[in-house]
Design an enzyme around this catalytic site. Structure first.
Site, PDB file in Angstrom:
ATOM      1  N   ASP A 100       0.865  -1.167   0.000  1.00 21.29           N
ATOM      2  CA  ASP A 100       0.000   0.000   0.000  1.00 21.29           C
ATOM      3  C   ASP A 100       0.910   1.229   0.000  1.00 21.29           C
ATOM      4  OD1 ASP A 100      -2.317   1.664   0.444  1.00 21.29           O
ATOM      5  OD2 ASP A 100      -1.774   1.717   2.565  1.00 21.29           O
ATOM      6  N   ASP A 102      -0.281   5.084   0.971  1.00 22.58           N
ATOM      7  CA  ASP A 102      -0.545   6.049   2.035  1.00 22.58           C
ATOM      8  C   ASP A 102      -0.426   5.381   3.399  1.00 22.58           C
ATOM      9  OD1 ASP A 102      -2.789   8.480   0.632  1.00 22.58           O
ATOM     10  OD2 ASP A 102      -1.408   7.150  -0.396  1.00 22.58           O
TER      11      ASP A 102
END
Length: 302
Positions: A100, A102
């Protein structure tokens, strides 16, 4: 030949203190420690033990002890973690790490940085937090948050990109995987206009994110096409593994929120990085220290 797996433990304390009763617990259950390899890095030290037994058997012994550390109010104990890593993953000639972005690859939430330019940061941050806890449908929450950006000058994208901070150890993590001949990719519920240049700078093999609609130099408050949600993230993990010739058992997925649940569950090793409880409880490994390169310690690359 008896199956083996690796038990990896580390702590923010240096030198790392061997988890209480671990050696006795393994011996009492008939498992033998074949080798021990210590490691250290910024903010942590630890050890990898190769132990006889299956991953399932060893996790049944180790996970309860790790859960005690995870729930501890003592910051030292909470920074201690035990993980069982499949031996076939550690010895794989080719691995794929999918992360991922963020609050994982980078320290910030890009949608909040963009929303700050519209004076809506607090409002958007509250929605993001709820979505990452799994309380909201991600696609619906994304559309609602992106709508707050309508009318912003597209130049804010450059301003936000300039503010991005990689998580501590992120560059070293990517370097360790790439130099060993493995693959690294990122998949994000954020935005391609931010992610693609970052992925290029890091030399990543694959990247996928949402595409902001820009018209006449302004953000429209909409995104093009399919939203990158938890289902899409798992699809990308599987697709990239197939394209790159990597067995699913040799994949690693890392994230911090509910949107990462499916890919973390599908990977050969699922990692929760300073994650919300829903993901931390579901993952194979948890990292509660602010160092992303601990992932490399788990699989013997650092």
């Amino acid at each position: 030949m008896q199956p083996t797996a690796f038990i990896v433990f580390y702590s923010a304390v240096s030198p790392c203190i061997e988890p209480a009763s671990l050696r006795q617990t393994l011996a009492a259950a008939g498992h033998e420690v074949l080798s021990e390899q210590e490691f250290a890095g910024p903010g942590r030290s630890g050890s990898r033990w190769e132990v006889t037994g299956s991953v399932r058997q060893l996790r049944a012994l180790v996970n309860p002890l790790d859960a005690i550390y995870a729930r501890s109010e003592d910051p030292v104990l909470r920074g201690t973690s035990l993980t069982v890593v499949p031996a076939e993953l550690v010895r794989a000639k080719k691995m794929l790490l999918v992360m991922d972005v963020d609050s994982t690859l980078i320290k910030q939430e890009v949608i909040e940085l963009l929303a700050a330019h519209a004076g809506r940061e607090a409002e958007v941050a509250a929605v993001t937090e709820s979505a990452m806890r799994g309380e909201l449908d991600f696609a619906a929450s994304l559309h609602a948050r992106v709508a707050t950006l309508a009318g912003l000058d597209a130049h804010v994208i450059d301003a936000v990109r300039a503010r991005l901070e990689l998580s501590d150890g992120a560059a070293d993590l990517v370097k360790s995987f790439k130099e060993a001949g493995h693959h690294v990719a990122v998949v994000s519920g954020g935005f391609a206009q931010i992610l693609d240049p970052l992925a290029a700078d890091l030399g990543l093999d694959r990247a996928r994110a949402n595409d902001l609609v820009i018209l006449d130099g302004q953000l429209t408050g909409k995104v093009n096409g399919e939203v990158v949600d938890r289902a899409c993230k798992e699809v990308m993990l599987r697709t990239w593994a197939r394209e790159l010739g990597v067995e699913m058992e040799h994949t690693i997925a890392a994230g911090d929120g509910a949107n990462d649940l499916d890919m973390v569950g599908a990977a050969g090793l699922g990692v929760a990085f300073n994650a919300k409880p829903l993901l931390r409880d579901a993952a194979d490994a948890r990292i509660d220290l602010p160092r992303l390169d601990i992932i490399a310690n788990l699989v013997g690359l650092l």
